[in-house]
Enzyme design. Sequence first.
Site, PDB file in Angstrom:
ATOM      1  N   CYS A 186       0.833  -1.213   0.000  1.00 25.99           N
ATOM      2  CA  CYS A 186       0.000   0.000   0.000  1.00 25.99           C
ATOM      3  C   CYS A 186       0.863   1.256   0.000  1.00 25.99           C
ATOM      4  CB  CYS A 186      -0.952   0.011   1.190  1.00 25.99           C
ATOM      5  SG  CYS A 186      -0.095   0.034   2.769  1.00 25.99           S
ATOM      6  N   CYS A 230      -2.565  -3.711   8.481  1.00 25.05           N
ATOM      7  CA  CYS A 230      -2.137  -2.356   8.850  1.00 25.05           C
ATOM      8  C   CYS A 230      -1.588  -2.339  10.274  1.00 25.05           C
ATOM      9  CB  CYS A 230      -3.299  -1.378   8.747  1.00 25.05           C
ATOM     10  SG  CYS A 230      -4.184  -1.487   7.184  1.00 25.05           S
TER      11      CYS A 230
END
Length: 147
Positions: free
Chosen positions: A33, A103
């Site tokens: 990402c 994350c």
Amino acid sequence: MYSDKVMDHFQNPRNVGEIENASGVGTVGNAKCGDIMRIYLDIDENQIIQDVKFKTFGCGAAIATSSMATELVKGKNIHEALQVTNKAVMEALDGLPPVKVHCSLLAEEAIHAALWDYAEKHGIKIEGLEKPKSDIHEGEEEESEEY
Ligand code: FES
């Protein structure tokens, strides 16, 4: 989709910033990402984490999990801090949506990287701490889609 605690830590993140002359600094990225996390630790002579700050170029879940992770490691000794896994952070936040679980790894890895940096600077070995990755996907198969 997000718990109240996640929203709170995303909107009012704790311990944002940097520490000058930090005892240990760790930076970890997520190549998939493009997000990056940096953690600064201020560790005293008794190996207690007196202060911790983070900076991120990351998504909301990365901000919320880092904020909570910094709260959880503050005041702990370096060995206890190692036990603050991304799972513990997620539990403290009342969970994360499955697609956002990766994350939370940024904070865990960045803390490990900062502890590694501290250990190297002080010529010590922290039991159970492995050499940190610079990216959370390092060592994975190219096409593996775990998340
Ligand atoms: Fe990159 Fe969350 S999408 S860390």
